[in-house]
Design an enzyme around this catalytic site. Structure first.
Site, mmCIF file in Angstrom:
data_model
loop_
_atom_site.group_PDB
_atom_site.id
_atom_site.type_symbol
_atom_site.label_atom_id
_atom_site.label_comp_id
_atom_site.label_asym_id
_atom_site.label_seq_id
_atom_site.Cartn_x
_atom_site.Cartn_y
_atom_site.Cartn_z
ATOM 1 N N HIS A 1 0.796 -1.231 0.000
ATOM 2 C CA HIS A 1 0.000 0.000 0.000
ATOM 3 C C HIS A 1 0.825 1.275 0.000
ATOM 4 C CE1 HIS A 1 -4.017 -1.757 0.940
ATOM 5 N NE2 HIS A 1 -3.290 -2.703 1.502
ATOM 6 N N LYS B 1 -7.809 14.235 4.587
ATOM 7 C CA LYS B 1 -6.955 13.040 4.540
ATOM 8 C C LYS B 1 -5.913 13.227 5.615
ATOM 9 C CE LYS B 1 -6.015 14.123 0.146
ATOM 10 N NZ LYS B 1 -6.186 12.922 -0.634
ATOM 11 N N ARG B 2 -5.109 12.179 5.883
ATOM 12 C CA ARG B 2 -4.020 12.365 6.844
ATOM 13 C C ARG B 2 -3.147 13.541 6.419
ATOM 14 N NH1 ARG B 2 -3.547 8.579 11.263
ATOM 15 N NH2 ARG B 2 -1.511 9.506 11.587
ATOM 16 N N LYS C 1 1.392 14.624 0.670
ATOM 17 C CA LYS C 1 0.028 14.923 0.211
ATOM 18 C C LYS C 1 -0.152 16.417 -0.077
ATOM 19 C CE LYS C 1 -1.932 11.059 2.905
ATOM 20 N NZ LYS C 1 -2.711 10.149 2.049
ATOM 21 N N THR D 1 -8.426 6.831 -1.709
ATOM 22 C CA THR D 1 -9.798 6.329 -1.794
ATOM 23 C C THR D 1 -10.766 7.475 -1.519
ATOM 24 O OG1 THR D 1 -9.453 5.542 0.462
ATOM 25 C CG2 THR D 1 -9.451 3.896 -1.277
ATOM 26 N N LYS E 1 -14.502 8.702 -3.142
ATOM 27 C CA LYS E 1 -15.708 9.044 -2.375
ATOM 28 C C LYS E 1 -16.225 10.424 -2.767
ATOM 29 C CE LYS E 1 -13.692 6.243 1.234
ATOM 30 N NZ LYS E 1 -12.765 6.250 2.367
HETATM 31 C C1 NBG Z 1 -2.444 3.842 2.010
HETATM 32 C C2 NBG Z 1 -2.037 4.713 0.825
HETATM 33 C C3 NBG Z 1 -3.269 5.201 0.075
HETATM 34 C C4 NBG Z 1 -4.165 4.018 -0.274
HETATM 35 C C5 NBG Z 1 -4.474 3.217 0.985
HETATM 36 C C6 NBG Z 1 -5.312 1.997 0.684
HETATM 37 C C7 NBG Z 1 -0.982 3.122 3.840
HETATM 38 C C8 NBG Z 1 0.294 2.445 4.216
HETATM 39 N N1 NBG Z 1 -1.227 3.254 2.546
HETATM 40 O O1 NBG Z 1 -2.871 5.857 -1.103
HETATM 41 O O2 NBG Z 1 -1.271 5.806 1.275
HETATM 42 O O3 NBG Z 1 -5.355 4.460 -0.861
HETATM 43 O O4 NBG Z 1 -3.284 2.788 1.593
HETATM 44 O O5 NBG Z 1 -4.709 1.197 -0.285
HETATM 45 O O6 NBG Z 1 -1.738 3.521 4.694
#
Ligand code: NBG
Length: 822
Positions: A368, A559-560, A565, A667, A671
């Site tokens: 991920h 988002k985080r 980002k 994701t 949404k």
């Molecule tokens: C996160 C990515 C996102 C991705 C999500 C779900 C982690 C390690 N990775 O871009 O930063 O959408 O995983 O796949 O949290």
């Protein structure tokens, strides 16, 4: 007592008419909460309703489990250290198809269902995208009637809740279990022992063969806590099984007898600490013993549980890989490779070759992240101390693996070094990603671009070895929670136009395309958006005191908080607009509300400084009379699933502005678009595919692409070049630098400004101009409401691909080889 004839009497536990539900709620209030209606608090009513819903879920659950055991179907098990479930009540009511009945039932007791929704404390057992993806996948597995179990950890404290004080993030523990948890079922009889520390021994088994045995120094018990996961209106209910650590004995009696009462209790507390708290980093941190203990704990419990289930269905473990498809959600459960080997070798006495075949057949691995610093690795010394037997197994796997590699690539020592499960370049580490790659039969990325990049960079050596192991499965989100539940007005409008098949077949939204130009439909579409914006404005006012105008453009980035980002690129844009208006107060611009939300890892100083910057800019901008309220900046505290459900439906513009090559998928981007927001974004993660689907003319693209980013960096990128060239950029950075947003304090934001001016790792300066110019176009098009609305409708209409149902079907077909029944 009244004696009225009831037509057919429904069971109080399973009936779904408003009358039966109302009676069941009263029953549960009385017999579970021990309350009369006159005495009941809102929480009592919430609990009574939740138990009423749970009864109905359990009915389907028992049936599903019977089906699994009796039909011996292959079961998908999703191993994840995080499941970011969000509130359960609304979703479960929808899945059962009894939302309206429940509304009427509580109304019979004089209660508003919305009030009860507010009572629920959401299980925030995840950090962000990865954990929420796991929750969406569970929803789709159940909705597609694929037998599945999610395995994870029941953290006593989930992700911290965020408060903003004086513009800074302050973390508070998330006591989500404080008021009781009606959704979980504790199963003390489903429990396994997990060891750590100690030493290993060899011995001869009955056949004279040498065997290994681990004598752990410490043991802890993992107890199952089950959550029902209902499919959408299909009478299937899967399981999410979360493990809670318990001490094996309440007291060490020896210590107790010699009078060391506190010493005896200490061991109990230490064992139970394992599942105390979720690590609040969205990227792993090196060197946290407890985190490795958590991973070992939940992986071991889960595998032991699968083995128990398997042996109820079959006589031997030979076909274990045919009865479970085990998915490793990132490297957090990668220990499963070593643990399954250990269980097969040491407990079930398989020989190495058989055990290895079973293990590889069962396991598959999803990556991920592309951030190299995020690849999990454990210092060898404490790995050896904590898990001595696992380390021996990892050495043996490595030995055999590298033998194979040497055979294929003789004399390529560099390659061997990179592929090795042990990093020996400096201090030694165990590389979890390498372990996962070697021990799995399939490896996948989470968006097309990301999967290409892992083949070309991160896992290139593994790709050279085993190209056939690599797959792409683009992420998806559940339309049940993120459209049907969170945007009821839009859902009604859509269903009125094209029927409601889209709920389980999202590609059906395509049928909206032909109404994109229809003025009546456009009007209705806009009206829904407007109402959603009003609702969000009310929440913002309540949470922050800031008044925003729902008529303006809602420009949202949630988002985080992370440098890659680039929340601070968004801030530079805001400052630029502010600066323009200060110089030219009469400038005709589209009024905008900028909404931010997201948590920073508590130890990530730069991310916390970005939050402070957002709030400092907000303070100036929101109060400057020259602006006449045309720009508003809001940091919405404590972004979580519940808030997300109010935010996505209210967005006009979705900000997906990471540096190309860094966001694996995203994701949130899906949404937003599903709820009719237009995206401004880079060619990163799933943005690429979103743009392909909605059409480039309905997407605001900007910024350098991956190859250009690489070229810039290779040429020796110098941010000064962009700084000097661009007057507006200079002005924006100078305002921060000279303390304009910090009451004259030039030091406060210095680390941030210096990073941008002298390093700019994430190329904000290089992308600034194209970003700001694209935003001009956004302004422009937003004024043409029919055009904007058309684009908005087309965005939603073309989101079919991004349903998590599609993702799960692909996992079923290409990786798990499981049949989706629905
Ligand atoms: C996160 C990515 C996102 C991705 C999500 C779900 C982690 C390690 N990775 O871009 O930063 O959408 O995983 O796949 O949290």
């Amino acid at each position: 007592m009244q004696h009225q004839a009831m037509p057919v009497k429904e069971s109080i536990r399973t009936g779904t008419s408003p009358e039966t539900l109302a009676q069941a709620i009263l029953d549960n209030l009385y017999y579970i909460q021990g309350r009369f209606p006159q005495m009941a608090t809102p929480n009592d009513w919430y609990m009574a309703l939740a138990y009423t819903v749970r009864d109905r879920l359990l009915h389907d659950w028992v049936r599903t489990i019977q089906a699994i055991i009796e039909e011996r179907s292959k079961v998908v098990t999703y191993l994840s250290a995080e499941f970011l479930l969000g509130p359960q009540l609304g979703n479960n009511l929808l899945s059962l198809g009894i939302l309206e009945q429940a509304r009427q039932a509580v109304a019979q007791h004089g209660i508003d269902l919305e009030e009860l929704f507010l009572q629920e404390r959401e299980p925030g057992l995840g950090n962000g995208g990865l954990g929420r993806l796991a929750a969406c996948y569970l929803d789709s597995l159940a909705s597609l009637e694929v037998p599945a179990i999610g395995y994870g950890i029941r953290y006593e404290f989930g992700i911290f809740s965020q408060e903003i004080r004086d513009g800074w993030q302050v973390e508070r523990t998330d006591k989500w279990l404080e008021m009781g948890n009606p959704w979980e079922i504790c199963r003390p009889e489903i429990a396994y022992q997990v060891g750590w520390k100690g030493h290993t021994e060899t011995y001869c088994d009955d056949t004279g063969r040498q065997r290994w045995r681990w004598v752990p120094g410490r043991m802890v018990k993992g107890e199952a806590h089950d959550y029902p996961v209902p499919g959408y209106r299909n009478q299937t209910t899967n399981i999410l099984r979360l493990w809670k650590a318990e001490a094996i004995e309440s007291f060490d009696f020896e210590d107790f007898n010699i009078g060391d009462y506190y010493g005896a209790v200490k061991a109990k507390v230490e064992s139970e600490n394992i599942t105390k708290v979720l690590y609040p980093n969205d990227e792993p941190v090196v060197g946290k013993q407890l985190r490795l203990a958590q991973q070992n704990f939940f992986v071991s419990c889960s595998l032991q549980d699968m083995i128990r289930i398997h042996l109820r269905r079959y006589d031997s473990l030979d076909n274990f890989g045919d009865s479970f498809a085990i998915q490793l959600n990132d490297t957090h459960p990668a220990l499963a490779v070593a643990e399954l080997m250990r269980l097969l070798l040491d407990d079930h006495l398989y020989n190495w070759e058989q055990a290895w075949e079973i293990t590889r057949k069962a396991l598959a691995f999803t990556n991920h992240t592309l951030l190299p610093e995020a690849l999990e690795k454990w210092p060898l010394t404490f790995f050896a101390e904590l898990l001595p037997r696992h380390l021996e197994i990892i050495y043996e796997i490595n030995h055999r693996f590298l033998y194979e590699v040497r055979h294929r690539y003789p004399l390529e020592e560099d390659r061997i070094e990179r592929l090795s499960l042990i990093d020996e370049s400096g201090s030694k580490y165990v590389r979890m990603a390498n372990l996962a790659c070697v021990g799995s039969h399939a490896i996948n990325g989470v968006a097309a671009l990301h999967s290409d990049l892992i083949r070309e960079t991160l896992f290139k050596d593994f790709y050279d070895l085993w190209p056939e192991k690599f797959h792409n499965i683009t992420n998806g989100v559940t339309p049940r929670r993120f459209l049907l539940l969170s945007n009821p007005a839009l859902s009604r409008l859509i269903s009125r136009q094209i029927g409601d098949n889209w709920i389980t077949h999202l590609e059906d939204l395509k049928r909206l395309e032909k109404f994109a130009e229809n003025l009546d439909f456009q009007l209705a579409w806009r009206q829904v958006k407007q109402e959603n914006k009003q609702d969000l404005a009310a929440i913002i006012r309540e949470k922050t005191g800031i008044v925003v105008d729902p008529a303006g453009l809602f420009d949202i980035m949630v988002k985080r908080i992370h440098e890659y980002k680039r929340q601070h690129l968004k801030v530079l844009h805001i400052i630029t607009l502010y600066h323009r208006l200060k110089r030219q107060p009469g400038l005709d611009i589209t009024p905008r509300t900028f909404i931010f939300g997201g948590k920073a890892a508590p130890g990530y100083h730069m991310a916390k400084l970005i939050i402070k910057l957002i709030n400092s800019v907000a303070e100036e901008v929101n109060h400057d009379p020259v602006l006449e309220g045309r720009l508003k900046v809001v940091f919405c505290p404590d972004f979580n699933v519940k808030k997300a459900q109010a935010i996505y439906p209210a967005a006009d513009l979705s900000e997906q502005i990471s540096m190309a090559g860094k966001e694996a998928s995203g994701t949130g981007n899906m949404k937003f678009a599903l709820n009719g927001a237009l995206t401004i974004g880079t060619l990163d993660g799933a943005n690429v595919e979103i743009r392909e689907e909605v059409g480039p003319e309905n997407f605001f693209l900007f910024g350098h692409r991956v190859e250009e980013v690489n070229r810039l960096k290779a040429e020796g990128y110098n941010p000064q070049h962009f700084f000097q060239e661009d007057e507006e950029l200079r002005a924006a950075l100078d305002l921060i630098r000279t303390g304009f947003f910090s009451h004259g304090d030039r030091d406060l934001f210095k680390p941030l400004v210096d990073e941008l001016l002298y390093r700019d790792t994430y190329l904000l300066l290089a992308d600034y101009r194209s970003y700001v110019d694209r935003q001009e176009e956004v302004d422009h098009i937003f004024r043409d409401q029919p055009r904007w609305t058309r684009m908005s409708i087309l965005n939603a209409a073309r989101m079919g691909k991004f349903s998590s149902d599609r993702s799960i079907r692909e996992y079923c077909d290409t990786i798990w080889r499981v049949k989706a029944l629905a």
